[in-house]
Design an enzyme around this catalytic site. Structure first.
Site, short mmCIF file in Angstrom:
data_model
loop_
_atom_site.label_atom_id
_atom_site.label_comp_id
_atom_site.label_asym_id
_atom_site.label_seq_id
_atom_site.Cartn_x
_atom_site.Cartn_y
_atom_site.Cartn_z
N TYR A 68 0.86 -1.19 0.00
CA TYR A 68 0.00 0.00 0.00
C TYR A 68 0.89 1.24 0.00
O TYR A 68 1.44 1.63 1.02
CB TYR A 68 -0.94 0.02 1.20
N GLY A 216 -18.13 -2.56 0.14
CA GLY A 216 -18.15 -2.44 -1.31
C GLY A 216 -17.58 -1.09 -1.70
O GLY A 216 -18.12 -0.40 -2.57
N1 NAP Z 1 -6.42 -8.62 1.17
C1 NAP Z 1 -6.69 -7.92 0.11
O1 NAP Z 1 -6.45 -8.34 -1.02
C2 NAP Z 1 -7.33 -6.58 0.28
C3 NAP Z 1 -7.86 -5.92 -0.83
C4 NAP Z 1 -8.47 -4.67 -0.62
C5 NAP Z 1 -8.54 -4.14 0.65
N2 NAP Z 1 -7.99 -4.81 1.71
C6 NAP Z 1 -8.07 -4.27 3.09
O2 NAP Z 1 -9.43 -4.11 3.40
C7 NAP Z 1 -9.66 -2.77 3.86
C8 NAP Z 1 -11.07 -2.35 3.50
O3 NAP Z 1 -11.31 -2.49 2.11
P1 NAP Z 1 -11.56 -1.26 1.12
O4 NAP Z 1 -10.96 -0.02 1.72
O5 NAP Z 1 -11.13 -1.68 -0.22
O6 NAP Z 1 -13.12 -1.16 1.02
P2 NAP Z 1 -14.29 -0.71 2.00
O7 NAP Z 1 -13.86 -0.69 3.40
O8 NAP Z 1 -15.45 -1.54 1.61
O9 NAP Z 1 -14.61 0.77 1.50
C9 NAP Z 1 -13.76 1.86 1.71
C10 NAP Z 1 -14.36 3.02 0.93
O10 NAP Z 1 -15.63 3.35 1.46
C11 NAP Z 1 -15.69 4.71 1.81
N3 NAP Z 1 -16.33 4.76 3.14
C12 NAP Z 1 -15.86 4.23 4.29
N4 NAP Z 1 -16.72 4.48 5.31
C13 NAP Z 1 -17.73 5.17 4.77
C14 NAP Z 1 -18.91 5.73 5.33
N5 NAP Z 1 -19.20 5.59 6.62
N6 NAP Z 1 -19.75 6.40 4.50
C15 NAP Z 1 -19.47 6.52 3.18
N7 NAP Z 1 -18.35 6.03 2.60
C16 NAP Z 1 -17.49 5.36 3.40
C17 NAP Z 1 -14.27 5.19 1.87
O11 NAP Z 1 -14.20 6.52 1.39
P3 NAP Z 1 -13.72 7.70 2.38
O12 NAP Z 1 -12.23 7.59 2.47
O13 NAP Z 1 -14.20 8.93 1.70
O14 NAP Z 1 -14.40 7.47 3.69
C18 NAP Z 1 -13.53 4.26 0.93
O15 NAP Z 1 -13.51 4.77 -0.38
C19 NAP Z 1 -8.55 -1.97 3.19
O16 NAP Z 1 -8.30 -0.76 3.87
C20 NAP Z 1 -7.39 -2.93 3.27
O17 NAP Z 1 -6.77 -2.85 4.54
C21 NAP Z 1 -7.40 -6.01 1.53
#
Ligand code: NAP
Length: 292
Positions: A68, A216
């Site tokens: 990252y 998502g």
């Molecule tokens: N193992 C893997 O292959 C893999 C792949 C992807 C991710 N990950 C891990 O999983 C974590 C979570 O996944 P992710 O970040 O891809 O997806 P997520 O948690 O489903 O979504 C994050 C997104 O949602 C928005 N968001 C968060 N809280 C919100 C709220 N209360 N209201 C409206 N929008 C909101 C954020 O924007 P804002 O910043 O504007 O809040 C961000 O763009 C990552 O941080 C990472 O550590 C792992």
């Protein structure tokens, strides 16, 4: 929403083995990087503030990876939080590299994993990484060889526990013949349940399941979600997180955000208790939320 204290401890806790236990609502730090998970965040001060606020709100599990940024995310975590408060678990990953914005290349060869662990130890300023996850199996490297390397690093005391990510049940079973596996991190949310059978397998075997993309990427929506959210005076995101916490006691969601406001909303979901009927309704609505 109830007026309970805003705290991740409202989610209860989950054991990561070896005496480690954390509040069940964690935080995914990946979004604290530049566009395409590449380079520094636009708002560095803001990113540091989000990490500090997460810990203030009793988040005890922070997920990151060497890729990252690359490296940026681990550096930020150390800058914001070192010396780490007792009980904070930083889970990092290796074996999947980020050579440019939105690009991924595999390298889970034994020499690379060894080098990756050394790099993460340095950036995170740790003597031992509590949870080190194989980011994804490398198609051109023997899966067993990757896991054996992590097992050796664990024996050497550089890793406390080994986790896997983006794996099938067969991978987990093979890995468990080599080393105890404490966690599995796969894509999962109420609207994306391809890995339901892995959640069940983890539950049966007391392995923590860490759903990535639990919101998502902020696009979780749908009539049922909206309706239930309204009933509770909550947001759809909060309902999506509360459903995950209900789904299984081994579930450790890591919603990601770069905003303190969203972080607080997400932690607020730890005290949102949905009825059995609402959860069943949500379970029956596998709506598509779009891809990453
Ligand atoms: N193992 C893997 O292959 C893999 C792949 C992807 C991710 N990950 C891990 O999983 C974590 C979570 O996944 P992710 O970040 O891809 O997806 P997520 O948690 O489903 O979504 C994050 C997104 O949602 C928005 N968001 C968060 N809280 C919100 C709220 N209360 N209201 C409206 N929008 C909101 C954020 O924007 P804002 O910043 O504007 O809040 C961000 O763009 C990552 O941080 C990472 O550590 C792992």
């Amino acid at each position: 929403m109830s007026e309970k204290k805003l705290s991740a401890s409202q989610s209860g806790n989950v054991s990561l083995g070896q005496g480690l236990s954390v509040n069940r609502l964690g935080y995914g730090a990946m979004r604290l990087t530049g566009e395409g998970i590449w380079g520094p965040p636009k708002d560095r001060k803001g990113a540091l503030a989000v990490l500090r606020r997460a810990v203030e709100l009793d988040v005890q599990f922070i997920d990151t990876a060497d890729s990252y940024g690359p490296h940026v995310n681990e550096d930020l975590i150390a800058e914001a939080l070192y010396p780490y408060p007792p009980g904070l678990v930083i889970a990092t990953k290796g074996g999947w590299n980020r050579p440019g914005p939105n690009q991924w290349t595999h390298d889970a060869t034994p020499p690379h994993l060894r080098q990756a662990v050394e790099g993460s130890l340095k950036r995170l300023r740790l003597d031992r990484i509590d949870v080190y996850q194989l980011h994804t199996p490398d198609p051109v490297v023997s899966f067993d060889a990757s896991v054996e390397t992590l097992a050796k690093l664990r024996d050497e005391g550089k890793i406390r526990s080994v986790g896997l990510s983006n794996v099938t049940q067969e991978h987990i079973e093979r890995a468990r013949k080599i080393v105890p596996i404490v966690s599995v991190q796969n894509r999962y949310s109420f609207a994306d349940r391809e890995w339901d059978y892995v959640v069940e397998y983890c539950y049966r075997n007391s392995i923590v399941f860490i759903p990535w993309f639990p919101l998502g990427a902020g696009r979780v929506a749908g009539d049922v979600l909206q309706h239930i959210a309204k009933t509770h005076n909550a947001t759809p995101m909060q309902v999506a997180i509360a459903w995950l916490l209900w789904r299984s006691p081994i579930m450790l969601p890591i919603p990601g955000t770069s905003s303190i406001e969203h972080l607080e909303q997400n932690v607020g979901a730890a005290s949102l208790h949905l009825s059995e009927d609402e959860c069943q309704k949500l379970s029956g609505v596998p709506e598509l939320v779009g891809s990453r």
